[in-house]
Design an enzyme around this catalytic site. Structure first.
Site, PDB file in Angstrom:
ATOM      1  CG  HIS A   1      18.990   0.028   3.857  1.00 53.50           C
ATOM      2  ND1 HIS A   1      18.578  -0.761   2.821  1.00 53.50           N
ATOM      3  CD2 HIS A   1      17.918   0.150   4.689  1.00 53.50           C
ATOM      4  CE1 HIS A   1      17.314  -1.115   3.030  1.00 53.50           C
ATOM      5  NE2 HIS A   1      16.891  -0.573   4.149  1.00 53.50           N
TER       6      HIS A   1
ATOM      7  NE  ARG B   1      20.051  17.618   3.553  1.00 50.70           N
ATOM      8  CZ  ARG B   1      20.371  18.911   3.602  1.00 50.70           C
ATOM      9  NH1 ARG B   1      21.246  19.351   4.474  1.00 50.70           N
ATOM     10  NH2 ARG B   1      19.818  19.765   2.780  1.00 50.70           N
TER      11      ARG B   1
ATOM     12  CG  HIS C   1      14.121   0.988   0.121  1.00 49.54           C
ATOM     13  ND1 HIS C   1      14.238   0.222   1.240  1.00 49.54           N
ATOM     14  CD2 HIS C   1      13.910   2.247   0.563  1.00 49.54           C
ATOM     15  CE1 HIS C   1      14.119   0.985   2.311  1.00 49.54           C
ATOM     16  NE2 HIS C   1      13.914   2.236   1.930  1.00 49.54           N
TER      17      HIS C   1
ATOM     18  CE  LYS D   1      16.111  -4.552   5.252  1.00 50.07           C
ATOM     19  NZ  LYS D   1      15.129  -3.704   5.951  1.00 50.07           N
TER      20      LYS D   1
ATOM     21  NE  ARG E   1      27.124  14.825   8.453  1.00 46.61           N
ATOM     22  CZ  ARG E   1      27.135  16.141   8.474  1.00 46.61           C
ATOM     23  NH1 ARG E   1      28.291  16.805   8.513  1.00 46.61           N
ATOM     24  NH2 ARG E   1      26.028  16.840   8.446  1.00 46.61           N
TER      25      ARG E   1
ATOM     26  CE  LYS F   1      -2.812  -1.867   3.274  1.00 46.10           C
ATOM     27  NZ  LYS F   1      -3.702  -2.048   4.357  1.00 46.10           N
TER      28      LYS F   1
ATOM     29  N   GLY G   1      18.084   2.426  -4.802  1.00 46.31           N
ATOM     30  CA  GLY G   1      17.237   3.158  -5.750  1.00 46.31           C
ATOM     31  C   GLY G   1      17.106   4.630  -5.381  1.00 46.31           C
TER      32      GLY G   1
HETATM   33  N1  LIG Z   1       6.714  -2.285   5.513  1.00 44.73           N
HETATM   34  C1  LIG Z   1       7.889  -1.743   5.254  1.00 44.73           C
HETATM   35  O1  LIG Z   1       8.103  -0.543   5.411  1.00 44.73           O
HETATM   36  C2  LIG Z   1       9.004  -2.593   4.753  1.00 44.73           C
HETATM   37  C3  LIG Z   1       8.839  -3.945   4.522  1.00 44.73           C
HETATM   38  N2  LIG Z   1       9.864  -4.704   4.028  1.00 44.73           N
HETATM   39  C4  LIG Z   1       9.682  -6.123   3.757  1.00 44.73           C
HETATM   40  O2  LIG Z   1       8.636  -6.279   2.803  1.00 44.73           O
HETATM   41  C5  LIG Z   1       7.866  -7.437   3.072  1.00 44.73           C
HETATM   42  C6  LIG Z   1       6.420  -7.032   3.276  1.00 44.73           C
HETATM   43  O3  LIG Z   1       6.349  -6.119   4.332  1.00 44.73           O
HETATM   44  P1  LIG Z   1       4.960  -5.626   4.945  1.00 44.73           P
HETATM   45  O4  LIG Z   1       4.024  -5.225   3.864  1.00 44.73           O
HETATM   46  O5  LIG Z   1       5.295  -4.680   6.014  1.00 44.73           O
HETATM   47  O6  LIG Z   1       4.441  -6.968   5.587  1.00 44.73           O
HETATM   48  P2  LIG Z   1       3.031  -7.282   6.218  1.00 44.73           P
HETATM   49  O7  LIG Z   1       3.255  -7.829   7.581  1.00 44.73           O
HETATM   50  O8  LIG Z   1       2.075  -6.150   6.064  1.00 44.73           O
HETATM   51  O9  LIG Z   1       2.591  -8.533   5.332  1.00 44.73           O
HETATM   52  C7  LIG Z   1       2.173  -8.449   3.991  1.00 44.73           C
HETATM   53  C8  LIG Z   1       1.001  -9.390   3.767  1.00 44.73           C
HETATM   54  O10 LIG Z   1       1.451 -10.726   3.958  1.00 44.73           O
HETATM   55  C9  LIG Z   1       0.403 -11.501   4.568  1.00 44.73           C
HETATM   56  N3  LIG Z   1       0.925 -12.055   5.811  1.00 44.73           N
HETATM   57  C10 LIG Z   1       1.371 -11.392   6.887  1.00 44.73           C
HETATM   58  N4  LIG Z   1       1.783 -12.254   7.840  1.00 44.73           N
HETATM   59  C11 LIG Z   1       1.591 -13.480   7.345  1.00 44.73           C
HETATM   60  C12 LIG Z   1       1.826 -14.784   7.850  1.00 44.73           C
HETATM   61  N5  LIG Z   1       2.371 -14.975   9.047  1.00 44.73           N
HETATM   62  N6  LIG Z   1       1.532 -15.827   7.067  1.00 44.73           N
HETATM   63  C13 LIG Z   1       1.024 -15.635   5.837  1.00 44.73           C
HETATM   64  N7  LIG Z   1       0.761 -14.415   5.322  1.00 44.73           N
HETATM   65  C14 LIG Z   1       1.042 -13.369   6.053  1.00 44.73           C
HETATM   66  C15 LIG Z   1      -0.731 -10.546   4.851  1.00 44.73           C
HETATM   67  O11 LIG Z   1      -1.677 -10.667   3.783  1.00 44.73           O
HETATM   68  P3  LIG Z   1      -2.927 -11.651   3.823  1.00 44.73           P
HETATM   69  O12 LIG Z   1      -3.243 -11.935   5.241  1.00 44.73           O
HETATM   70  O13 LIG Z   1      -3.994 -10.885   3.109  1.00 44.73           O
HETATM   71  O14 LIG Z   1      -2.461 -12.828   3.072  1.00 44.73           O
HETATM   72  C16 LIG Z   1      -0.110  -9.188   4.777  1.00 44.73           C
HETATM   73  O15 LIG Z   1      -1.011  -8.201   4.331  1.00 44.73           O
HETATM   74  C17 LIG Z   1       8.517  -8.079   4.287  1.00 44.73           C
HETATM   75  O16 LIG Z   1       9.443  -9.030   3.848  1.00 44.73           O
HETATM   76  C18 LIG Z   1       9.222  -6.916   4.965  1.00 44.73           C
HETATM   77  O17 LIG Z   1      10.307  -7.353   5.728  1.00 44.73           O
HETATM   78  C19 LIG Z   1      11.064  -4.146   3.689  1.00 44.73           C
HETATM   79  C20 LIG Z   1      11.298  -2.807   3.884  1.00 44.73           C
HETATM   80  C21 LIG Z   1      10.312  -1.932   4.469  1.00 44.73           C
HETATM   81  O1  LIG Z   2      14.325  -1.217   5.061  1.00 46.17           O
HETATM   82  C1  LIG Z   2      13.927  -0.450   5.910  1.00 46.17           C
HETATM   83  O2  LIG Z   2      13.929   0.875   5.626  1.00 46.17           O
HETATM   84  C2  LIG Z   2      13.098   1.763   6.358  1.00 46.17           C
HETATM   85  C3  LIG Z   2      13.627   3.150   6.069  1.00 46.17           C
HETATM   86  O3  LIG Z   2      13.478   3.430   4.717  1.00 46.17           O
HETATM   87  P1  LIG Z   2      13.365   4.947   4.221  1.00 46.17           P
HETATM   88  O4  LIG Z   2      13.375   4.843   2.760  1.00 46.17           O
HETATM   89  O5  LIG Z   2      12.086   5.486   4.788  1.00 46.17           O
HETATM   90  O6  LIG Z   2      14.536   5.658   4.798  1.00 46.17           O
HETATM   91  C4  LIG Z   2      13.111   1.457   7.830  1.00 46.17           C
HETATM   92  O7  LIG Z   2      12.139   2.257   8.490  1.00 46.17           O
HETATM   93  C5  LIG Z   2      12.772   0.009   8.055  1.00 46.17           C
HETATM   94  O8  LIG Z   2      12.911  -0.307   9.425  1.00 46.17           O
HETATM   95  C6  LIG Z   2      13.681  -0.894   7.271  1.00 46.17           C
HETATM   96  O9  LIG Z   2      13.199  -2.231   7.316  1.00 46.17           O
END
Ligand SMILES: NC(=O)C1=CN([C@@H]2O[C@H](COP(=O)(O)OP(=O)(O)OC[C@H]3O[C@@H](n4cnc5c(N)ncnc54)[C@H](OP(=O)(O)O)[C@@H]3O)[C@@H](O)[C@H]2O)C=CC1
Ligand SMILES: O=C1O[C@H](COP(=O)(O)O)[C@@H](O)[C@H](O)[C@H]1O
Length: 606
Positions: free
Chosen positions: A355, A490, A293, A263, A461, A126, A296
């Site tokens: 990162h 920065r 990310h 990750k 830095r 989202k 990027g």
């Molecule tokens: N959120 C962030 O800011 C960041 C996330 N990530 C990585 O991206 C990936 C997704 O993150 P994020 O969206 O926060 O994760 P979520 O915890 O929101 O999980 C994503 C979806 O996966 C399904 N899900 C969650 N837990 C389980 C479970 N135990 N078993 C099966 N399905 C499950 C759910 O969908 P449903 O129940 O509809 O199937 C959920 O909406 C992860 O690997 C996270 O480490 C990396 C960097 C930043």
């Molecule tokens: O991968 C991750 O990054 C975010 C920070 O990303 P940013 O682009 O907002 O700086 C961090 O909050 C999160 O813990 C980590 O999993």
């Protein structure tokens, strides 16, 4: 009516090897995104049709009046195909027939890309993935034929998915455009985009559910050559189930299939190797796009440009002139909402091992043979392999505690209900790393990363050495460190590159001050900076691997951190507690002082 037959490079420039072009396994080309017409060199030809051709290192493309796109490998200098195309169009023949008669690739419009966001109901999807896909669409960077499909277990209709996604979309604003023109077609674009989004509910370990997804995708692909990209936006424990099902039941039969993996890629050397091994049961290495990310981010991508296209930096880029390098990440909020995930990883795995280490590798690598992905990644691996694995004495760890300020009480890390009360997981860490090679021997690379600190920022830095025999020494007092040059990149927020120099304060006396030569992006560039996920998604669609992590890079990164992480956990090292919203534990200063370094972000004039 005059015809504009204009030539241009893409906005990356024709001579840059990684200028954006598609390269797909099935050999079909489909170009996406054209440079703005303002940069076209225009030539006026007597005809009634409008053509624009765009050149990059791989192919030439013609955009016809009706929006059709033609590509050819013929050099731009040879205008015969373009003339033939123009003549055909003038005689009233259809774009498709003209293209074929003029020798342009016949099928480039017949392929399609389907992007499946696995875990579409989640936070990352989202917050980042759908908005990035829309931004690419809005900028005209997605192929003509594409479908976006959300996949998750939650029950949702297409309309519900569209409604969820629509709440996160925004249109990019170019400051050069004038209101109201700038947002004129925004709603229309959003609607068009949302109409290309669909939802499929299914389990992550069900081949049957993925096979149903395959059928749905096929309907949208309409018999074209189909390329499929799966974005795994799910918790890591279900990566393999999803990859297995996607590869067995929903991979492309006639185009490419790629998988973006988020990750964490494991939590140490062993689990990372096991993950890679399992992924490789179902995918070849070139199908796996491990996303970091930070690679990027605009200023991280700019590091190579800064180093390798300016004469002034590279000669200084070594132990001879650089005293220390600092890589600093801070967030002004805690793990709110992600404590469950975070407690199993901690800040070293969450930020430093990926990162900050990726930035370090790009910063310190030798000049690559070319800008090709493999050449760059080879150099990064060499840097990582030249580094000494971290030891306990190279590190300080911290954890935030509750703090009350202005009548507001901010929670401790362990106040999070998903975190065990006795958790020792670090939410802050500072570390000193060294690269044992000829260029960097003895130069401390200091990293600092923390949550719930006083500010949100990420920066690099570079502190230079003192000027030998400096004629102006007496103007600086005893603190020579304050007078040395510092280059600050920065990364965020408010992107900038500035160099601190000593300067004479205007006037009759001889007073010096420290001033900044400042490249402030908001002042210099009118266009909004794209989100990192946009660049990375586009790269994955185009098969460009430069900004994704190769498995040997990952192994090398884990080798540096795994012994330390094990020791921290086995010895149950107690973190230094710091108040929520502070500058972090004081131990970070002692660590830096041991290497005669002062953190640049703490000094009075930043
Ligand atoms: N959120 C962030 O800011 C960041 C996330 N990530 C990585 O991206 C990936 C997704 O993150 P994020 O969206 O926060 O994760 P979520 O915890 O929101 O999980 C994503 C979806 O996966 C399904 N899900 C969650 N837990 C389980 C479970 N135990 N078993 C099966 N399905 C499950 C759910 O969908 P449903 O129940 O509809 O199937 C959920 O909406 C992860 O690997 C996270 O480490 C990396 C960097 C930043
Ligand atoms: O991968 C991750 O990054 C975010 C920070 O990303 P940013 O682009 O907002 O700086 C961090 O909050 C999160 O813990 C980590 O999993």
């Amino acid at each position: 009516m005059a015809t504009v037959f204009s030539s241009s490079t893409t906005h990356y420039g024709s001579s840059v090897p990684y200028s954006r072009s598609s390269s797909s396994l099935n050999g079909h080309h489909q170009r996406i995104g054209f440079s703005s017409s303002s940069s076209f060199q225009e030539r006026v030809l007597p005809a009634k049709v409008s053509l624009q051709y765009v050149r990059n290192s791989h192919q030439n493309m013609v955009l016809m009046q009706d929006g059709a796109v033609a590509t050819t490998a013929t050099p731009v200098g040879n205008e015969t195909p373009f003339k033939k195309l123009k003549e055909g169009l003038l005689s009233g023949t259809s774009s498709e027939e003209c293209k074929n008669a003029a020798g342009f690739d016949a099928n480039e419009n017949e392929s399609t890309v389907s992007i499946t966001v696995v875990g579409a109901s989640g936070d990352l999807a989202k917050k980042k993935i759908f908005p990035a896909l829309f931004a690419l669409y809005y900028e005209g960077c997605l192929p003509e034929h594409f479908t976006i499909c959300g996949y998750a277990r939650s029950k949702m209709t297409d309309a519900e998915l569209r409604n969820m996604v629509s709440r996160t979309l925004t249109c990019r604003i170019d400051k050069r455009q004038v209101w109201p023109f700038l947002l004129l077609n925004c709603d229309e674009k959003m609607e068009q985009f949302l109409n290309r989004c669909f939802y499929h509910s299914g389990q992550y370990d069900s081949e049957k559910n993925f096979s149903d997804l395959d059928k749905k995708l096929k309907q949208h692909e309409g018999g074209r050559v189909c390329n499929r990209l799966f974005y795994l936006s799910i918790p890591p424990n279900i990566f393999i189930d999803a990859v297995k099902c996607a590869s067995m039941s929903a991979s492309s039969g006639n185009g490419w299939t790629r998988v973006i993996v988020e990750k964490p890629f494991g939590r140490d050397s062993e689990s990372s190797a096991a993950l890679t091994k399992s992924l490789k049961q179902y995918l070849a290495e070139d199908q796996i796009f491990r996303i970091d990310h930070y690679l990027g981010k605009e200023l991280v991508e700019n590091l190579s440009v800064l180093r390798f296209s300016n004469l002034i930096f590279e000669p200084l880029w070594s132990r001879q002139y650089i005293r220390n390098v600092q890589l600093i990440f801070s967030e002004d909020f805690g793990t709110e909402g992600r404590g469950g995930y975070f407690d199993n990883y901690g800040i070293i795995r969450d930020i430093m091992q990926n990162h900050l280490l990726q930035i370090l590798a790009l910063f310190a690598m030798e000049t690559p043979v070319s800008l090709d992905a493999e050449d760059i990644r080879n150099e990064k691996v060499k840097v990582l392999r030249s580094m000494r694995p971290l030891q306990l004495e190279d590190v300080v760890v911290g954890q935030y505690k509750s703090h009350t300020k202005g009548g507001v009480t901010y929670p401790a890390y362990t106040d999070d209900k998903t975190v065990p009360k006795d958790s020792l997981t670090p939410t802050f860490a500072a570390a000193a790393l060294f690269i044992n090679n000829a260029r960097w021997d003895g130069v401390p690379f200091l990293m600092k990363a923390g949550k719930a600190l006083h500010t949100k920022s990420a920066e690099i830095r570079v502190q230079f050495r003192h000027v030998p025999g400096n004629l102006y020494n007496r103007n600086f007092g005893t603190d020579l460190d304050r007078a040395t040059n510092e280059l600050v990149i920065r990364v965020q927020p408010d992107e900038a590159i500035y160099l601190k120099i000593n300067n004479k304060v205007p006037g009759l006396g001889m007073r010096l001050d420290r001033s900044n030569l400042n490249l402030h992006y908001a002042a210099r560039y009118s266009k909004e900076i794209p989100d990192a996920y946009e660049r990375l998604l586009l790269d994955a669609i185009e098969g460009e691997r430069r900004l994704f992590i190769r498995s040997d890079e990952l192994d090398a990164a884990w080798s540096l951190f795994t012994p330390l992480l094990k020791e921290l956990e086995e010895k149950k090292i107690i973190p230094e507690y710091y108040p929520y919203g502070s500058r972090g534990p004081v131990g970070a200063h002692y660590l830096a002082a041991r290497y005669k370094v002062r953190w640049g972000d703490i000094s009075l004039e930043q």
